[in-house]
Design a protein around this motif. Structure first.
Motif, mmCIF file in Angstrom:
data_model
loop_
_atom_site.group_PDB
_atom_site.id
_atom_site.type_symbol
_atom_site.label_atom_id
_atom_site.label_comp_id
_atom_site.label_asym_id
_atom_site.label_seq_id
_atom_site.Cartn_x
_atom_site.Cartn_y
_atom_site.Cartn_z
ATOM 1 N N GLY A 30 -5.620 -10.149 0.084
ATOM 2 C CA GLY A 30 -4.490 -9.371 -0.525
ATOM 3 C C GLY A 30 -5.187 -8.616 -1.681
ATOM 4 N N GLY A 31 -4.734 -7.358 -2.225
ATOM 5 C CA GLY A 31 -5.098 -6.742 -3.137
ATOM 6 C C GLY A 31 -3.803 -6.208 -3.822
ATOM 7 N N ASN A 32 -3.791 -6.104 -5.420
ATOM 8 C CA ASN A 32 -2.665 -5.321 -6.156
ATOM 9 C C ASN A 32 -2.745 -4.112 -6.279
ATOM 10 N N PHE A 33 -1.765 -3.312 -6.024
ATOM 11 C CA PHE A 33 -1.766 -1.802 -6.067
ATOM 12 C C PHE A 33 -0.520 -1.284 -6.665
ATOM 13 N N VAL A 34 -0.599 0.033 -7.064
ATOM 14 C CA VAL A 34 0.737 0.827 -7.249
ATOM 15 C C VAL A 34 0.973 1.498 -6.059
ATOM 16 N N LEU A 35 2.517 1.345 -5.475
ATOM 17 C CA LEU A 35 2.514 1.804 -4.285
ATOM 18 C C LEU A 35 3.182 3.092 -4.376
ATOM 19 N N VAL A 36 2.970 4.147 -3.814
ATOM 20 C CA VAL A 36 3.945 5.504 -4.014
ATOM 21 C C VAL A 36 4.272 6.021 -2.615
ATOM 22 N N ASP A 37 5.506 5.790 -2.168
ATOM 23 C CA ASP A 37 6.048 6.110 -1.059
ATOM 24 C C ASP A 37 7.378 6.852 -1.054
ATOM 25 N N ALA A 38 7.646 7.981 -0.942
ATOM 26 C CA ALA A 38 8.927 8.602 -1.227
ATOM 27 C C ALA A 38 9.963 8.107 -0.314
ATOM 28 N N ASP A 39 9.674 7.640 0.873
ATOM 29 C CA ASP A 39 10.674 7.257 1.891
ATOM 30 C C ASP A 39 11.143 5.845 1.323
ATOM 31 N N VAL A 40 10.226 5.299 0.712
ATOM 32 C CA VAL A 40 10.728 3.665 0.440
ATOM 33 C C VAL A 40 11.365 3.816 -1.073
ATOM 34 N N ILE A 41 10.776 4.162 -1.928
ATOM 35 C CA ILE A 41 11.025 4.151 -3.585
ATOM 36 C C ILE A 41 11.469 5.236 -4.340
ATOM 37 N N LEU B 271 -3.183 -8.828 4.885
ATOM 38 C CA LEU B 271 -3.425 -8.785 6.231
ATOM 39 C C LEU B 271 -2.651 -9.962 6.634
ATOM 40 N N SER B 272 -1.912 -10.195 7.670
ATOM 41 C CA SER B 272 -1.281 -11.245 7.962
ATOM 42 C C SER B 272 -2.426 -12.369 8.736
ATOM 43 N N THR B 273 -1.860 -13.612 8.778
ATOM 44 C CA THR B 273 -2.769 -14.469 9.352
ATOM 45 C C THR B 273 -3.305 -14.547 10.941
ATOM 46 N N ASP B 274 -2.622 -13.840 11.401
ATOM 47 C CA ASP B 274 -2.718 -13.257 13.058
ATOM 48 C C ASP B 274 -3.479 -11.920 13.187
ATOM 49 N N HIS B 275 -3.917 -11.352 11.900
ATOM 50 C CA HIS B 275 -4.422 -10.213 12.042
ATOM 51 C C HIS B 275 -3.835 -8.872 12.591
ATOM 52 N N ARG B 276 -2.567 -9.107 12.748
ATOM 53 C CA ARG B 276 -1.885 -7.980 13.304
ATOM 54 C C ARG B 276 -1.156 -7.123 12.242
ATOM 55 N N PRO C 269 6.525 -4.995 6.915
ATOM 56 C CA PRO C 269 5.196 -4.857 7.440
ATOM 57 C C PRO C 269 5.290 -3.797 8.683
ATOM 58 N N PHE C 270 3.917 -3.471 8.934
ATOM 59 C CA PHE C 270 3.618 -2.601 10.055
ATOM 60 C C PHE C 270 2.176 -3.129 10.610
ATOM 61 N N GLN C 271 2.162 -2.703 11.924
ATOM 62 C CA GLN C 271 0.995 -3.215 12.644
ATOM 63 C C GLN C 271 -0.147 -2.578 12.489
ATOM 64 N N LEU C 272 -1.313 -3.357 12.160
ATOM 65 C CA LEU C 272 -2.543 -2.741 11.878
ATOM 66 C C LEU C 272 -2.971 -1.869 12.895
ATOM 67 N N SER C 273 -2.594 -2.200 14.240
ATOM 68 C CA SER C 273 -3.104 -1.222 15.153
ATOM 69 C C SER C 273 -2.404 0.062 15.253
ATOM 70 N N SER C 274 -1.370 0.267 14.371
ATOM 71 C CA SER C 274 -0.463 1.536 14.435
ATOM 72 C C SER C 274 -1.172 2.473 13.482
ATOM 73 N N ILE C 275 -2.001 2.035 12.476
ATOM 74 C CA ILE C 275 -2.754 3.006 11.514
ATOM 75 C C ILE C 275 -3.826 4.122 12.359
ATOM 76 N N GLU C 276 -3.352 5.168 12.079
ATOM 77 C CA GLU C 276 -4.238 6.278 12.655
ATOM 78 C C GLU C 276 -5.201 6.888 11.714
ATOM 79 N N SER C 277 -5.102 6.704 10.400
ATOM 80 C CA SER C 277 -6.382 7.192 9.730
ATOM 81 C C SER C 277 -6.422 6.446 8.479
ATOM 82 N N VAL C 278 -7.634 6.294 7.825
ATOM 83 C CA VAL C 278 -7.607 5.419 6.407
ATOM 84 C C VAL C 278 -8.570 6.539 5.441
#
Length: 227
Positions: A113-124, A135-140, A152-161
């Protein structure tokens, strides 16, 4: 490939250790169908004709048919969960060796894991909160600890980085400042999460996490195109 219950299966390509419930890691590739012997009278690389003393060999990654010279190397193939190194053609060997670094090194960074400042208007509501993304231990899944109560959300649901940057170093290279992930939630709504790297003793770990996440997405994207 992950710390979940596993079972040993035998395919004609070799022994594999896969998830006991047959669920797949987003990094996993399915075994290819071998090109039938009758369709490859010649090596698919050097064009040597197959005869009694010149046998066919199939690459375990691409399934194509080669002579022993063009398919002699055995390399670990993490993405198909083989127990031992398996026979691969020259081009597939090169790809698999590069992937070994991801599974030997970068996957551990994502799990830590990594420590970050999260900015997400829908959440906070546009407030900045400190979180640890792992990343979860099952990599999902990507999970979040601390800060807002975020699903949490599925790694496979990511559309862009997208790697966020600010300024440049002494050589003129952009300096990473965080990461933006575009993904679809369980309702198939498109979401974007931006995470900024926190200055401090854990900054290096967060920078390594960002780099590893970019490599992970590249591998997931390639998996989608191969299926």
């Amino acid at each position: 490939m992950a710390n979940t219950e596993r079972k040993l299966v035998h395919s004609k390509s070799g022994l594999r250790m896969i998830s006991i419930d047959d669920s797949e890691s987003p990094f996993m590739l399915t075994e290819p169908q071998w090109v039938p012997d009758v369709e490859c009278p010649y090596c698919m690389q050097c064009q040597t004709k197959f005869v009694l003393m010149k046998r066919r060999h199939h690459c375990r990654r691409c399934g194509r048919c080669y002579c022993s010279t063009c398919c002699e190397k055995k390399v670990s193939l993490h993405r198909m969960c083989f127990i031992d190194p398996v026979r691969q053609c020259d081009s597939c060997c090169e790809v698999s060796r590069k992937e070994c670094e991801f599974f030997d090194k970068h996957i551990k960074v994502l799990l830590a894991g990594g420590n970050f400042v999260l900015v997400d208007a829908d959440v906070i509501n546009n407030n900045q909160m400190s979180v640890t993304c792992k990343l979860s231990t099952d990599h999902r899944l990507l999970t979040f600890e601390g800060g807002p109560d975020m699903e949490p959300f599925q790694l496979s649901s990511i559309e862009s980085v997208q790697i966020l940057t600010t300024g440049t170093d002494a050589d003129g290279n952009p300096l990473p400042s965080g990461i933006a992930l575009k993904y679809r939630n369980k309702d198939e709504d498109l979401k974007i999460i931006k995470m900024s790297i926190i200055n401090g003793p854990n900054r290096r770990q967060a920078m390594l996490w960002v780099a590893a996440m970019q490599k992970a997405y590249k591998m997931i994207y390639e998996t989608r195109t191969m299926r």
